[in-house]
Design a protein around this motif. Sequence first.
Motif, mmCIF file in Angstrom:
data_model
loop_
_atom_site.group_PDB
_atom_site.id
_atom_site.type_symbol
_atom_site.label_atom_id
_atom_site.label_comp_id
_atom_site.label_asym_id
_atom_site.label_seq_id
_atom_site.Cartn_x
_atom_site.Cartn_y
_atom_site.Cartn_z
ATOM 1 N N UNK A 191 0.782 -1.233 0.000
ATOM 2 C CA UNK A 191 0.000 0.000 0.000
ATOM 3 C C UNK A 191 0.810 1.277 0.000
ATOM 4 N N UNK A 192 2.077 1.212 -0.432
ATOM 5 C CA UNK A 192 2.909 2.426 -0.451
ATOM 6 C C UNK A 192 2.343 3.475 -1.399
ATOM 7 N N UNK A 193 1.926 3.044 -2.595
ATOM 8 C CA UNK A 193 1.424 3.990 -3.589
ATOM 9 C C UNK A 193 0.110 4.623 -3.135
ATOM 10 N N UNK A 194 -0.765 3.828 -2.529
ATOM 11 C CA UNK A 194 -2.021 4.379 -2.000
ATOM 12 C C UNK A 194 -1.735 5.416 -0.930
ATOM 13 N N UNK A 195 -0.790 5.121 -0.051
ATOM 14 C CA UNK A 195 -0.440 6.065 1.005
ATOM 15 C C UNK A 195 0.108 7.352 0.410
ATOM 16 N N UNK A 196 1.008 7.232 -0.572
ATOM 17 C CA UNK A 196 1.563 8.419 -1.224
ATOM 18 C C UNK A 196 0.456 9.254 -1.861
ATOM 19 N N UNK A 197 -0.470 8.584 -2.547
ATOM 20 C CA UNK A 197 -1.564 9.294 -3.217
ATOM 21 C C UNK A 197 -2.451 10.028 -2.223
ATOM 22 N N UNK A 198 -2.763 9.394 -1.097
ATOM 23 C CA UNK A 198 -3.623 10.034 -0.098
ATOM 24 C C UNK A 198 -2.915 11.220 0.574
ATOM 25 N N UNK A 199 -1.622 11.098 0.803
ATOM 26 C CA UNK A 199 -0.869 12.215 1.361
ATOM 27 C C UNK A 199 -0.830 13.383 0.381
ATOM 28 N N UNK A 200 -0.671 13.074 -0.904
ATOM 29 C CA UNK A 200 -0.705 14.127 -1.930
ATOM 30 C C UNK A 200 -2.057 14.841 -1.920
ATOM 31 N N UNK A 201 -3.155 14.082 -1.857
ATOM 32 C CA UNK A 201 -4.487 14.682 -1.828
ATOM 33 C C UNK A 201 -4.649 15.587 -0.601
ATOM 34 N N UNK A 202 -4.194 15.119 0.538
ATOM 35 C CA UNK A 202 -4.346 15.900 1.769
ATOM 36 C C UNK A 202 -3.526 17.185 1.713
ATOM 37 N N UNK A 203 -2.324 17.128 1.164
ATOM 38 C CA UNK A 203 -1.489 18.322 1.055
ATOM 39 C C UNK A 203 -2.097 19.329 0.081
ATOM 40 N N UNK A 204 -2.644 18.818 -1.031
ATOM 41 C CA UNK A 204 -3.290 19.726 -1.993
ATOM 42 C C UNK A 204 -4.497 20.410 -1.356
ATOM 43 N N UNK A 205 -5.299 19.652 -0.587
ATOM 44 C CA UNK A 205 -6.462 20.227 0.079
ATOM 45 C C UNK A 205 -6.043 21.248 1.141
ATOM 46 N N UNK A 206 -4.862 21.055 1.717
ATOM 47 C CA UNK A 206 -4.374 21.988 2.742
ATOM 48 C C UNK A 206 -3.838 23.279 2.131
ATOM 49 N N UNK A 207 -3.754 23.335 0.800
ATOM 50 C CA UNK A 207 -3.289 24.550 0.144
ATOM 51 C C UNK A 207 -1.844 24.524 -0.305
ATOM 52 N N UNK A 208 -1.206 23.352 -0.253
ATOM 53 C CA UNK A 208 0.177 23.233 -0.698
ATOM 54 C C UNK A 208 0.200 23.146 -2.225
#
Length: 533
Positions: A55-72
């Motif tokens: 699940x490394x890729x899923x984790x990376x994808x979810x972290x990317x989504x969360x950072x984008x939503x945070x305004x990064x």
Amino acid sequence: MTLTQLTFSDDQAEAYDRVAEALAQAGIDLSGGPLRPMAEGKSQTLAVIGKAGSGKTLLLAKLHEALAEAGVDIVGGDYETRRKKDRRTLAILAPTNKAASVLRNRKVPATTIHRILYTPVYDPEYERIAEWLLGNGERPEIEGMTDTALDRAQAFYQQHASIPGALAAAGLRGSDFITGWKRREEPLDIGFVDESSMLDKRQFDDLQEIFPTLVLFGDPAQLAPVNQSGEMVFDTLPEPQRLTLSRVHRQTRDNPILDLAHALGDEGLTFDQFERMVEEAAARDDRVVMGQRVQADLMARSPVLVWRNATRIRLIHAFRAAYGAPPDALLPGEPLICDGIELPLKHRKKRIDLEARGLIKGAQVVWLGPGKRPGFSRLHVIGAEDPQLSAASIVKIEMPDEEEPFIPFAANMGAAFLHGAAVTIHKAQGSQWPEVQVFAPDLWAAARAGRVEAGQPLWKRLAYVAITRAEERLHWVVRNRLARPEGGLTTDDLKAKPTPLKLDGGSDAPRDGGSDGGAEGEGADTSPTAGFA
């Protein structure tokens, strides 16, 4: 614990929270708090490691989504806006174009490490268009460019979020708006690096210098880079900085390919026992095939994976013979592998130009035909965002039992290529294909040789890497035979207009001579291909 429990397994959720904690220390609150400016002088590196299917890729994808939503802001390799004091950024990287394209196919905006180390220099006139598309300026008026062209650029950018693609939609070529490339001088912010098992120490040091917050995602069961004694860069991190995903994620269960890969972790498993497992898997699931011969049709886009260079060369020779390739020329559709850039040091800018377009060592390429000038080739770079170009080429076709390769195309200097119908398992790392053929006689030979790497039999590490390159179907080939292709080679699946790559002040032909470097191989054994029953 965060809401990631709803999606993740326990170890994934724990890793997510650990990364989120590190991001919070860097001034980014994924729970919805305001972004704080990047603190100077603080740095941290984490590694998320786990075998295929953890699940490394899923984790990376979810972290990317969360950072984008945070305004990064997401930083790619094609254009970087003028830096703002309080701006926070994320770059998602992979060592090769093919590895980056695997992430992009999963809606993760990845680019190569090289495209971050070297940044494009835009013509100031066309940079105004880029800033307008990013929302940082008014709609510009550019001499010679119509409103219709600007509308096309805007429509393209709104759909694809690519500055070079938008400018191309407006009718510009890369040589019109990119005047050169330069080594990055200022640090960035947050970096995620996939396939980090492929990193060497020099790349790791470069990345730590650029990214104060660096998160590596890697597979400890893969093959370490050559000349690193079986050690991967994340092995050097202290234990608290390594987050291990040990459980196979539920979405990967009942996958016979991953079942076989994980079975290799059994210390007592022999090669013969493992091959019986492959045969049993093939009998109950068509995602595993016990092949009696190599399929030439698949080799055109998905190379056969081998251990020994002698095997690789013989399979390439058989592939070309099966398609009736002439001994003194290439056929459109033949696969190639970039073996590096052969240019004198004084032509550093041209080297950067070629590498920035995807022609880095190990890149997969399809030959489309000769260019307009002697020694030039029209090429399709697999996985590159702008895949088609024309470049000076040095193509080497290695022949069985001959030291010197046959060279059907040879510019004085430029990108060097080997044939790509078969590749060593080492060079296949970071890539995936829908269907993969693994040449089992080579792994049998590795098992008989009794070699050990990083405490594990080499044949098991080779088998693990080779098997996990398959996305949908694994072909375990047990005989040293080649099935004739059902049709001829084609480039119909690669439709697009190639982009001329100007290497020397507006001319697409280089003026100076260069060296003709030799090919580099990975396999340790150069004996003839082993028989296997």
